[in-house]
Scaffold this active site. Structure first.
Site, short mmCIF file in Angstrom:
data_model
loop_
_atom_site.label_atom_id
_atom_site.label_comp_id
_atom_site.label_asym_id
_atom_site.label_seq_id
_atom_site.Cartn_x
_atom_site.Cartn_y
_atom_site.Cartn_z
N ASP A 51 -7.17 -16.28 8.96
CA ASP A 51 -7.02 -15.13 8.07
C ASP A 51 -5.93 -14.16 8.54
OD1 ASP A 51 -9.29 -16.07 6.64
OD2 ASP A 51 -10.59 -15.10 8.11
N LYS A 96 -1.15 -16.08 6.75
CA LYS A 96 -0.18 -17.20 6.73
C LYS A 96 0.36 -17.44 5.32
CE LYS A 96 -3.35 -19.84 8.53
NZ LYS A 96 -4.34 -18.87 8.97
N GLY A 97 -0.50 -17.20 4.31
CA GLY A 97 -0.08 -17.46 2.93
C GLY A 97 1.14 -16.65 2.57
N GLY A 133 -8.23 -19.89 2.69
CA GLY A 133 -7.97 -19.18 1.45
C GLY A 133 -6.82 -18.24 1.71
N HIS A 134 -5.84 -18.27 0.85
CA HIS A 134 -4.80 -17.25 1.03
C HIS A 134 -4.55 -16.49 -0.25
CE1 HIS A 134 -2.99 -21.33 1.46
NE2 HIS A 134 -2.48 -20.99 0.30
N GLN A 187 -6.51 -21.98 8.99
CA GLN A 187 -7.33 -21.43 10.09
C GLN A 187 -6.44 -20.92 11.23
OE1 GLN A 187 -8.56 -24.83 8.93
NE2 GLN A 187 -9.41 -23.56 7.35
N THR A 218 -12.43 -16.91 0.84
CA THR A 218 -13.19 -18.09 0.43
C THR A 218 -14.66 -17.77 0.19
OG1 THR A 218 -11.66 -19.47 1.64
CG2 THR A 218 -13.78 -20.46 1.11
N ARG A 272 -15.60 -9.71 7.49
CA ARG A 272 -15.07 -10.25 8.75
C ARG A 272 -15.44 -9.34 9.90
NH1 ARG A 272 -9.43 -11.17 5.73
NH2 ARG A 272 -9.98 -13.10 4.66
N VAL A 331 3.86 -4.85 6.49
CA VAL A 331 3.45 -3.44 6.39
C VAL A 331 2.73 -3.14 5.08
CG1 VAL A 331 5.15 -2.50 8.01
CG2 VAL A 331 5.82 -2.86 5.63
#
Ligand code: IMP
Length: 510
Positions: free
Chosen positions: A82, A85-86, A109-110, A292, A368, A373, A483
């Protein structure tokens, strides 16, 4: 371009990495014949390396790489997933010829924010938003065909052209029984549960290793598909007994359902290894996108509280079908703080109001599963470890804006065990890892809103110092700073300008 000539580009860009890593004598010795700069520094160790065994230096063509050429680049999460990366893939994909997902499944999930549109993808690489980018689901991915076809429908509904998608015929399929086993396994573990996404990821990879997996190519042949489902179900009878009457387990139902998916996916199924090599041989840019993060790696993460694949950079080779020499750069994506979903050790975890505040500001709820978190300070012991096991050449630090407004920021630089033992390195022993707590360096915070900042020099001094501390500690330059959630809300650093695909690199070229 002939393959040999094109391959010349591979390795040449390691100039930067080798320059950084000259202290790693062994590695540098290996690369010394390849890279002029290093062979000058380490020339004396070339004829006899290490224990005195002679190794003929490999002759490599001179570096053809310039910093404006985009190389084969792997993008991985360097924390617990999380990291954003997307968004980074989306930025790099703009200039890439292909984006390849190499492991994981729809446990990932992104979220990509484009103007007023938000896209939430789980399986299809974010490269799909770029019309001319080949978008590959590699052999290392586990595919839930229902999720995939739903995602395709949704993208089409929003007028995204999906014709550039290709799915490896060798990728494994998540079957209904994998999801049932994932649920049942977690229920059985009770308090010891891993906190999986319950998407069937672990049982699917287990079947792959047991050679009982069903692959994408099997969807194209009814007889084979049926036979393989029977074989896969047989050893699971006992564990699936609680679901014995579940209609989803009926052989004919599964076969028909999966054949339908097969029809819908048929046009996308391909020999993706060949497609990727065609791009590489033509000197084009390929981004290998991991899911991941390093600390969820089944070999190198906080086992057993990990996922069932290898999110580290090395897995890009296996999961996409390329060799290590096809990889030129490895970018580690991190958040400016830490998060983790599911159970398992998290030495810098925060609780109480501070945790709630960071969670709310950062919108730290799973894409997802929607789970809140766990949040914590940035953990540089773990990050340095992630840099090592991935050979990171650059960092992308996301969500720096979330830290605005704190007087002091804590940065974990060491762990302390229950009996006072100090750990500079990530402990290999599970028991120790469960009991260590972070030791911190206190850094001054900043109050300014960062979302409008686009130049590194316009960041508050304290924010620059915070980033510099991270980069110095880990020994990896920062290429990109996030940012804000939008794709424009990034800062390409000076180091990033010399790397793949940055806007700065493009303007430098112009
Ligand atoms: P699984 O991958 O669903 O088997 O879950 C194993 C562990 O990995 C659990 O702790 C999950 O929360 C975690 N996990 C899996 N995928 C992701 C992800 O994309 N981001 C963060 N954590 C993940």
């Amino acid at each position: 371009m002939p393959a040999q000539a094109a391959r010349a580009r591979v390795g040449a860009s390691r100039v930067g990495a080798a320059r950084e890593g000259t202290s790693r004598l062994g590695a540098a010795c290996e690369g010394a014949a390849q890279v002029g700069a290093v062979s000058t520094i380490l020339g004396s160790c070339l004829p006899t390396c290490g224990e005195g065994h002679t190794r003929k230096p490999r002759v490599r063509p001179p570096p053809a790489y310039t910093h404006l050429t985009m190389p084969g680049i792997v993008l991985v999460g360097a924390q617990w997933g999380d990291e954003g990366k997307g968004k980074v893939t989306d930025l790099l994909a703009e200039r890439a010829d292909a984006v390849v997902r190499f492991q994981g499944g729809n446990n990932a999930g992104h979220t990509i924010v484009r103007g007023r549109q938000t896209f939430k993808l789980h399986l299809i690489p974010s490269g799909i938003l770029h019309k001319n980018t080949l978008c590959v689901i590699g052999n290392g991915v586990v595919v839930d065909p229902k999720v995939l076809t739903d995602e395709l429908d949704e993208l089409r509904r929003r007028r995204v052209d999906t014709r550039s998608l290709r799915i490896s015929a060798n990728a494994h399929l998540i079957m209904p029984y994998h999801m049932m086993l994932d649920h049942a396994g977690e229920a059985k573990l009770g308090k010891l549960q891993i906190g999986t996404t319950r998407r069937g990821i672990g049982p699917c990879y287990a079947d792959k290793a047991a050679r009982l997996g069903i692959r994408v190519q099997d969807l194209l042949d009814e007889k084979i598909l049926k036979k393989k489902i029977v074989a896969a179900l047989e050893p699971k009878r006992l564990s699936l007994r609680p679901f014995a009457k579940d209609p989803r387990l009926d052989l004919q139902t599964i076969t028909e359902e999966y054949l339908t998916y097969g029809h819908r996916m048929a046009n996308y199924i391909a020999d993706t290894v060949r497609l990727v090599h065609e791009r590489l041989d033509a000197g084009q840019t390929v981004v290998f996108e991991g899911a991941q993060g390093a600390l969820l790696d089944i070999d190198h993460g906080t086992y057993p509280f990990v996922t069932s694949s290898n999110p580290v950079a090395g897995a890009a080779c296996v999961g996409a079908g390329v060799g290590p020499k096809d990889i030129d750069e490895v970018w580690g994506v991190i958040k400016a703080y830490g998060t983790r979903v599911g159970a398992g050790p998290f030495p810098t975890e925060l609780d109480g109001d501070l945790a709630d505040e960071i969670r709310e500001r950062g919108g730290e709820y799973g894409t997802t599963t929607g789970r809140a978190r766990r949040v914590g300070w940035i953990d540089l012991v773990a990050l340095r470890y992630a840099a090592q096991i991935n050979s990171l050449t650059a960092l992308a630090v996301m969500k720096l804006d979330v830290l605005s407004g704190f007087d002091r920021l804590c940065v974990c630089t060491r762990y302390r065990g229950p009996e006072g033992a100090e750990f500079d390195d990530f402990p290999y022993h599970q028991t120790m890892l469960h009991h260590v707590t972070g030791e911190y360096v206190d850094l001054p915070g900043w109050s300014e809103d960062l979302t409008e900042v686009r130049e590194e020099s316009d960041l508050p001094a304290a924010a620059r110092d915070y980033l510099q501390f991270i980069s110095d500690f880990v020994g990896v330059p920062i290429a990109l700073i996030g940012v804000g959630p939008g794709r424009e809300e990034v800062i390409w650093t000076e180091a990033g300008a010399g790397m793949a695909g940055s806007g700065n690199a493009a303007s430098a070229a112009a």
